[in-house]
Design a protein around this motif. Sequence first.
Motif, PDB file in Angstrom:
ATOM      1  N   LEU A  74       0.837  -1.204   0.000  1.00  0.00           N
ATOM      2  CA  LEU A  74       0.000   0.000   0.000  1.00  0.00           C
ATOM      3  C   LEU A  74       0.872   1.255   0.000  1.00  0.00           C
ATOM      4  O   LEU A  74       0.524   2.265  -0.625  1.00  0.00           O
ATOM      5  CB  LEU A  74      -0.932  -0.011   1.209  1.00  0.00           C
ATOM      6  CG  LEU A  74      -2.063  -1.057   1.154  1.00  0.00           C
ATOM      7  CD1 LEU A  74      -2.853  -1.054   2.457  1.00  0.00           C
ATOM      8  CD2 LEU A  74      -2.995  -0.806  -0.027  1.00  0.00           C
ATOM      9  N   ALA A  75       2.009   1.192   0.708  1.00  0.00           N
ATOM     10  CA  ALA A  75       2.939   2.324   0.690  1.00  0.00           C
ATOM     11  C   ALA A  75       3.513   2.520  -0.708  1.00  0.00           C
ATOM     12  O   ALA A  75       3.659   3.660  -1.178  1.00  0.00           O
ATOM     13  CB  ALA A  75       4.063   2.097   1.703  1.00  0.00           C
ATOM     14  N   LEU A  76       3.822   1.414  -1.401  1.00  0.00           N
ATOM     15  CA  LEU A  76       4.322   1.522  -2.769  1.00  0.00           C
ATOM     16  C   LEU A  76       3.274   2.162  -3.671  1.00  0.00           C
ATOM     17  O   LEU A  76       3.599   3.004  -4.511  1.00  0.00           O
ATOM     18  CB  LEU A  76       4.700   0.136  -3.295  1.00  0.00           C
ATOM     19  CG  LEU A  76       5.278   0.086  -4.716  1.00  0.00           C
ATOM     20  CD1 LEU A  76       6.372  -0.969  -4.811  1.00  0.00           C
ATOM     21  CD2 LEU A  76       4.183  -0.227  -5.743  1.00  0.00           C
ATOM     22  N   HIS A  77       2.017   1.770  -3.499  1.00  0.00           N
ATOM     23  CA  HIS A  77       0.943   2.357  -4.305  1.00  0.00           C
ATOM     24  C   HIS A  77       0.856   3.863  -4.071  1.00  0.00           C
ATOM     25  O   HIS A  77       0.580   4.634  -4.998  1.00  0.00           O
ATOM     26  CB  HIS A  77      -0.385   1.694  -3.958  1.00  0.00           C
ATOM     27  CG  HIS A  77      -1.573   2.296  -4.640  1.00  0.00           C
ATOM     28  ND1 HIS A  77      -1.788   2.202  -5.996  1.00  0.00           N
ATOM     29  CD2 HIS A  77      -2.615   3.024  -4.152  1.00  0.00           C
ATOM     30  CE1 HIS A  77      -2.904   2.829  -6.308  1.00  0.00           C
ATOM     31  NE2 HIS A  77      -3.426   3.338  -5.211  1.00  0.00           N
ATOM     32  N   ARG A  82       9.551   4.238  -7.597  1.00  0.00           N
ATOM     33  CA  ARG A  82      10.881   4.851  -7.681  1.00  0.00           C
ATOM     34  C   ARG A  82      11.479   5.084  -6.302  1.00  0.00           C
ATOM     35  O   ARG A  82      12.696   5.017  -6.126  1.00  0.00           O
ATOM     36  CB  ARG A  82      10.797   6.178  -8.432  1.00  0.00           C
ATOM     37  CG  ARG A  82      12.178   6.761  -8.710  1.00  0.00           C
ATOM     38  CD  ARG A  82      12.103   8.110  -9.361  1.00  0.00           C
ATOM     39  NE  ARG A  82      13.431   8.562  -9.736  1.00  0.00           N
ATOM     40  CZ  ARG A  82      13.711   9.805 -10.114  1.00  0.00           C
ATOM     41  NH1 ARG A  82      12.740  10.708 -10.189  1.00  0.00           N
ATOM     42  NH2 ARG A  82      14.939  10.141 -10.429  1.00  0.00           N
ATOM     43  N   ILE A  83      10.632   5.335  -5.305  1.00  0.00           N
ATOM     44  CA  ILE A  83      11.106   5.533  -3.932  1.00  0.00           C
ATOM     45  C   ILE A  83      11.067   4.227  -3.158  1.00  0.00           C
ATOM     46  O   ILE A  83      12.029   3.872  -2.469  1.00  0.00           O
ATOM     47  CB  ILE A  83      10.255   6.602  -3.221  1.00  0.00           C
ATOM     48  CG1 ILE A  83      10.463   7.971  -3.888  1.00  0.00           C
ATOM     49  CG2 ILE A  83      10.591   6.670  -1.734  1.00  0.00           C
ATOM     50  CD1 ILE A  83       9.574   9.063  -3.333  1.00  0.00           C
ATOM     51  N   TRP A  84       9.970   3.479  -3.283  1.00  0.00           N
ATOM     52  CA  TRP A  84       9.755   2.356  -2.376  1.00  0.00           C
ATOM     53  C   TRP A  84      10.602   1.128  -2.715  1.00  0.00           C
ATOM     54  O   TRP A  84      11.116   0.459  -1.809  1.00  0.00           O
ATOM     55  CB  TRP A  84       8.274   1.984  -2.342  1.00  0.00           C
ATOM     56  CG  TRP A  84       7.910   1.247  -1.088  1.00  0.00           C
ATOM     57  CD1 TRP A  84       7.522  -0.050  -0.974  1.00  0.00           C
ATOM     58  CD2 TRP A  84       7.919   1.778   0.249  1.00  0.00           C
ATOM     59  NE1 TRP A  84       7.285  -0.378   0.331  1.00  0.00           N
ATOM     60  CE2 TRP A  84       7.518   0.726   1.110  1.00  0.00           C
ATOM     61  CE3 TRP A  84       8.231   3.017   0.799  1.00  0.00           C
ATOM     62  CZ2 TRP A  84       7.418   0.903   2.492  1.00  0.00           C
ATOM     63  CZ3 TRP A  84       8.124   3.193   2.169  1.00  0.00           C
ATOM     64  CH2 TRP A  84       7.724   2.144   2.999  1.00  0.00           C
ATOM     65  N   ALA A 367      -5.821  -3.857  -6.072  1.00  0.00           N
ATOM     66  CA  ALA A 367      -4.835  -4.769  -6.655  1.00  0.00           C
ATOM     67  C   ALA A 367      -3.582  -4.823  -5.797  1.00  0.00           C
ATOM     68  O   ALA A 367      -3.025  -5.897  -5.550  1.00  0.00           O
ATOM     69  CB  ALA A 367      -4.498  -4.330  -8.076  1.00  0.00           C
ATOM     70  N   ALA A 368      -3.123  -3.660  -5.329  1.00  0.00           N
ATOM     71  CA  ALA A 368      -1.936  -3.625  -4.472  1.00  0.00           C
ATOM     72  C   ALA A 368      -2.161  -4.441  -3.210  1.00  0.00           C
ATOM     73  O   ALA A 368      -1.312  -5.241  -2.797  1.00  0.00           O
ATOM     74  CB  ALA A 368      -1.584  -2.179  -4.121  1.00  0.00           C
ATOM     75  N   ALA A 369      -3.331  -4.260  -2.582  1.00  0.00           N
ATOM     76  CA  ALA A 369      -3.632  -4.982  -1.350  1.00  0.00           C
ATOM     77  C   ALA A 369      -3.854  -6.469  -1.611  1.00  0.00           C
ATOM     78  O   ALA A 369      -3.369  -7.330  -0.863  1.00  0.00           O
ATOM     79  CB  ALA A 369      -4.867  -4.380  -0.684  1.00  0.00           C
ATOM     80  N   GLY A 370      -4.595  -6.787  -2.683  1.00  0.00           N
ATOM     81  CA  GLY A 370      -4.907  -8.182  -2.974  1.00  0.00           C
ATOM     82  C   GLY A 370      -3.685  -9.000  -3.332  1.00  0.00           C
ATOM     83  O   GLY A 370      -3.491 -10.105  -2.823  1.00  0.00           O
ATOM     84  N   ILE A 371      -2.837  -8.463  -4.206  1.00  0.00           N
ATOM     85  CA  ILE A 371      -1.612  -9.170  -4.577  1.00  0.00           C
ATOM     86  C   ILE A 371      -0.717  -9.348  -3.361  1.00  0.00           C
ATOM     87  O   ILE A 371      -0.108 -10.399  -3.150  1.00  0.00           O
ATOM     88  CB  ILE A 371      -0.881  -8.414  -5.699  1.00  0.00           C
ATOM     89  CG1 ILE A 371      -1.708  -8.430  -6.982  1.00  0.00           C
ATOM     90  CG2 ILE A 371       0.503  -9.038  -5.970  1.00  0.00           C
ATOM     91  CD1 ILE A 371      -1.190  -7.505  -8.062  1.00  0.00           C
TER      92      ILE A 371
END
Length: 444
Positions: A74-77, A82-84, A367-371
């Motif tokens: 979730l932080a990446l989303h 580029r940062i995460w 999608a970010a959370a589900g994956i």
Amino acid sequence: MVSDSTGRDTIKRVYWRLMPFLILCYIVAFLDRVNVGFAALHMNADLGFTAYVYGFGAGIFSIGYFVFEVPSNLALHKVGARIWIPRIMITWGLISAGFAFVYNENSFYVMRFLLGAAEAGFFPGIVFYLSKWFPSRMLGSATAVFILGLPVSVLIGAPVSTALLETMGGVAGLRNWQWMFLVEGGLAVVVGIIAYGVLTRGPEEARWLTDEQRDWLVRTLAAERAAKEQVKSYGVLETLMSGKVLLLAFAIFCNIGALFGVTLWMPQIIKGFGGLSNTQAGLLTAVPYFCAGAAMVLNGWHSDRTEERRFHILIPACIGGLGLAMAGFSQSPLAGMIAICVGASGILASNILFWPLPSLFLTGAAAAAGIALVNSVGNLGGFVGPYINGWAKDYFGDYSASMCVLGGMVALYGVVIFAFLSSRARPLAQAAPPFAPHYQTKAE
């Protein structure tokens, strides 16, 4: 109107810009995850670790991974790859290098947990990142190419790790396995720093695409997102409680349990076939992954050609399970190597068709959370598998019982996904064959 060549040229440019570097990142990531298996050939004796201690410590990585996986993705989303992604790589590289200073079982447990926490979000983060660059009908192919970094990491890592173990002992007063952790952990830090300059948040910011290519890709991806959300738009909490997502998580739990139950013990299992030195066992570890890489490519190609998914997951999974069971009872090095090659090939050839499935019905933060949830629950198998091998080795004196259990797990994975695709997920699987190339030729 947008020409067909625009789509082909756009995807080709995205592939060559992103995929080689992402594969390099995965090679480094997986090497830092499994190099403890090579270190164990020397470290266990130096520190007095039993098979149980090593198996528990090797597996506890997955607990840290599980706890921090969804928050990390979730932080990446939110902040962007580029940062995460560089943050993840630099953190895990420093922790991996810190294994050089492990001195007892408790410090080993703590460092493995911290390594899992640091790496959490990397694999599902990349899978989610790919979904922001590749339309659905190309996403499976891109994901498959990325996952090829797994066997390649062991193909490269086996001789590199073995060479470090053979040549660095005693340098500057450090043991060989300490140098291995320092060198390979430092590599992750260097690649993480480079990642900041290579990765782009999304196609909208990709100045290395032409205006026409960027417009084609943004429009195509936006149209796909709208189509998915028109069918059903999932919220984050709804995704985390979705029956589809939880079933996928259970299935990949079985596959990853078998994968890491074998991978983290591979050098010791091969040495246990008899008559092999530490160096020979370390080098031979590359052979099953060479076979697995070939099986992944062949299975993906044939699945694409026939546009069939269910049996291309079920059959390799069942063959892989049989191979693991046979490896546990093999009485000769040759028979054991053949069996372990069959087992590794079956696990990974069936695994490669799994990861596009969540992105077929999830978008955005869902999608970010589900994956992430699927991968985090799945990676709990990375605790169970190594633990089973360690417990069985201490209790029974060999790996026969545990390899049968791991074989059963990968076969069960195949059965569950076969049933899933045969019922609720069949329309999704048929609508977007993971490996079938397709280009939108008309601007929406």
